[in-house]
Design a protein around this motif. Structure first.
Motif, mmCIF file in Angstrom:
data_model
loop_
_atom_site.group_PDB
_atom_site.id
_atom_site.type_symbol
_atom_site.label_atom_id
_atom_site.label_comp_id
_atom_site.label_asym_id
_atom_site.label_seq_id
_atom_site.Cartn_x
_atom_site.Cartn_y
_atom_site.Cartn_z
ATOM 1 N N GLN A 103 -4.691 6.465 -2.578
ATOM 2 C CA GLN A 103 -4.379 5.913 -3.892
ATOM 3 C C GLN A 103 -3.494 4.677 -3.769
ATOM 4 N N MET A 104 -2.632 4.639 -2.762
ATOM 5 C CA MET A 104 -1.775 3.466 -2.579
ATOM 6 C C MET A 104 -2.609 2.228 -2.256
ATOM 7 N N VAL A 105 -3.616 2.394 -1.419
ATOM 8 C CA VAL A 105 -4.491 1.273 -1.068
ATOM 9 C C VAL A 105 -5.350 0.879 -2.269
ATOM 10 N N ILE A 106 -5.808 1.869 -3.020
ATOM 11 C CA ILE A 106 -6.592 1.588 -4.230
ATOM 12 C C ILE A 106 -5.744 0.823 -5.237
ATOM 13 N N ASN A 107 -4.442 1.139 -5.316
ATOM 14 C CA ASN A 107 -3.555 0.396 -6.221
ATOM 15 C C ASN A 107 -3.515 -1.079 -5.849
ATOM 16 N N VAL A 108 -3.437 -1.378 -4.558
ATOM 17 C CA VAL A 108 -3.415 -2.777 -4.122
ATOM 18 C C VAL A 108 -4.737 -3.458 -4.460
ATOM 19 N N MET A 109 -5.837 -2.772 -4.237
ATOM 20 C CA MET A 109 -7.149 -3.350 -4.540
ATOM 21 C C MET A 109 -7.300 -3.616 -6.035
ATOM 22 N N GLU A 110 -6.843 -2.687 -6.846
ATOM 23 C CA GLU A 110 -6.921 -2.849 -8.303
ATOM 24 C C GLU A 110 -6.011 -3.987 -8.767
ATOM 25 N N ALA A 111 -4.827 -4.094 -8.154
ATOM 26 C CA ALA A 111 -3.913 -5.180 -8.518
ATOM 27 C C ALA A 111 -4.510 -6.531 -8.156
ATOM 28 N N ALA A 112 -5.187 -6.618 -7.024
ATOM 29 C CA ALA A 112 -5.835 -7.876 -6.635
ATOM 30 C C ALA A 112 -6.943 -8.222 -7.629
ATOM 31 N N ARG A 113 -7.669 -7.213 -8.094
ATOM 32 C CA ARG A 113 -8.720 -7.463 -9.087
ATOM 33 C C ARG A 113 -8.112 -7.969 -10.389
ATOM 34 N N LEU A 114 -7.024 -7.330 -10.822
ATOM 35 C CA LEU A 114 -6.371 -7.755 -12.063
ATOM 36 C C LEU A 114 -5.799 -9.164 -11.938
ATOM 37 N N ALA A 115 -5.343 -9.524 -10.737
ATOM 38 C CA ALA A 115 -4.789 -10.866 -10.524
ATOM 39 C C ALA A 115 -5.893 -11.911 -10.404
ATOM 40 N N GLY A 116 -7.136 -11.490 -10.259
ATOM 41 C CA GLY A 116 -8.249 -12.423 -10.162
ATOM 42 C C GLY A 116 -8.580 -12.825 -8.745
ATOM 43 N N SER A 152 -8.965 -19.299 -4.105
ATOM 44 C CA SER A 152 -8.370 -17.980 -4.299
ATOM 45 C C SER A 152 -7.800 -17.502 -2.965
ATOM 46 N N PRO A 153 -6.588 -16.974 -2.966
ATOM 47 C CA PRO A 153 -6.015 -16.510 -1.696
ATOM 48 C C PRO A 153 -6.710 -15.244 -1.200
ATOM 49 N N VAL A 154 -6.565 -15.006 0.092
ATOM 50 C CA VAL A 154 -7.100 -13.804 0.711
ATOM 51 C C VAL A 154 -5.985 -12.761 0.728
ATOM 52 N N VAL A 155 -6.258 -11.603 0.166
ATOM 53 C CA VAL A 155 -5.287 -10.514 0.156
ATOM 54 C C VAL A 155 -5.562 -9.650 1.379
ATOM 55 N N ILE A 156 -4.571 -9.577 2.283
ATOM 56 C CA ILE A 156 -4.696 -8.786 3.502
ATOM 57 C C ILE A 156 -3.887 -7.507 3.295
ATOM 58 N N ILE A 157 -4.566 -6.384 3.360
ATOM 59 C CA ILE A 157 -3.918 -5.090 3.141
ATOM 60 C C ILE A 157 -3.596 -4.482 4.498
ATOM 61 N N ASN A 158 -2.305 -4.292 4.752
ATOM 62 C CA ASN A 158 -1.824 -3.644 5.965
ATOM 63 C C ASN A 158 -1.320 -2.264 5.560
ATOM 64 N N ALA A 159 -2.157 -1.261 5.713
ATOM 65 C CA ALA A 159 -1.793 0.089 5.273
ATOM 66 C C ALA A 159 -1.519 0.969 6.481
ATOM 67 N N ASP A 160 -0.480 1.764 6.380
ATOM 68 C CA ASP A 160 -0.175 2.748 7.411
ATOM 69 C C ASP A 160 -1.298 3.774 7.456
ATOM 70 N N GLN A 161 -1.555 4.307 8.637
ATOM 71 C CA GLN A 161 -2.657 5.272 8.748
ATOM 72 C C GLN A 161 -2.378 6.551 7.975
ATOM 73 N N PHE A 162 -1.135 6.824 7.665
ATOM 74 C CA PHE A 162 -0.794 8.028 6.917
ATOM 75 C C PHE A 162 -0.532 7.744 5.439
ATOM 76 N N ALA A 163 -0.778 6.515 5.005
ATOM 77 C CA ALA A 163 -0.622 6.183 3.586
ATOM 78 C C ALA A 163 -1.743 6.845 2.793
ATOM 79 N N MET A 164 -1.418 7.250 1.580
ATOM 80 C CA MET A 164 -2.426 7.886 0.740
ATOM 81 C C MET A 164 -3.454 6.852 0.282
#
Length: 144
Positions: free
Chosen positions: A117-130, A103-115
């Motif tokens: 919810q945007m980071v949670i969306n990436v985490m949820e998408a990674a979960r849905l992708a397996g 399984s690949p490693v998903v590296i999240i590079n989020a801006d410090q001013f990003a909301m």
């Protein structure tokens, strides 16, 4: 013997005004003498670790989230309507990166001013992708 036959006897009264005054003085005294401690900052010392860089890098998917809400997957801008659309983008990026059985490693590079919810969306998408391996990228800064 009752020598005062014509006079009515008055019932004794308790005057509450001085009692209230004394209680207020005690209350004010307690308020003035009580110290309130305020915690302005939580002082912690983080552990440090010294490790060698990995010689073999696993399959990685870099997801970047900026403060305006734009997403990129492996430096390719993506647009999607829901989290499932982002999950499909992650799956296609893994296939394009030559994903093997791991399984690949998903590296999240989020801006410090990003909301959040945007980071949670990436985490949820990674979960849905397996993909169950997530990490966050951060930069090292000067010690404060």
């Amino acid at each position: 013997m009752n020598f005062r036959r014509g006079q009515h006897r008055e019932d004794p009264e308790i005057n509450l005004i001085p009692f209230i005054d004394v209680l207020l003085v005690i209350l004010i005294f307690l308020m003035v003498t009580t110290t309130y401690s305020k915690f302005t900052e939580l002082q912690i010392t983080l552990p440090t670790a010294e490790a060698e860089k990995a010689h073999e890098r696993p399959n990685e998917i870099n997801v970047t989230v900026d403060a305006k809400g734009n997403y990129t997957v492996n430096n390719v801008p993506v647009s999607f309507q829901n989290v499932a659309g982002l999950a499909e983008s992650l799956k296609s990026a893994a296939k394009a990166g030559g994903a093997d059985s791991k399984s690949p490693v998903v590296i999240i590079n989020a801006d410090q001013f990003a909301m959040h919810q945007m980071v949670i969306n990436v985490m949820e998408a990674a979960r849905l992708a397996g993909y169950d391996k997530l990490t966050f990228a951060a930069q090292t800064g000067a010690a404060k």
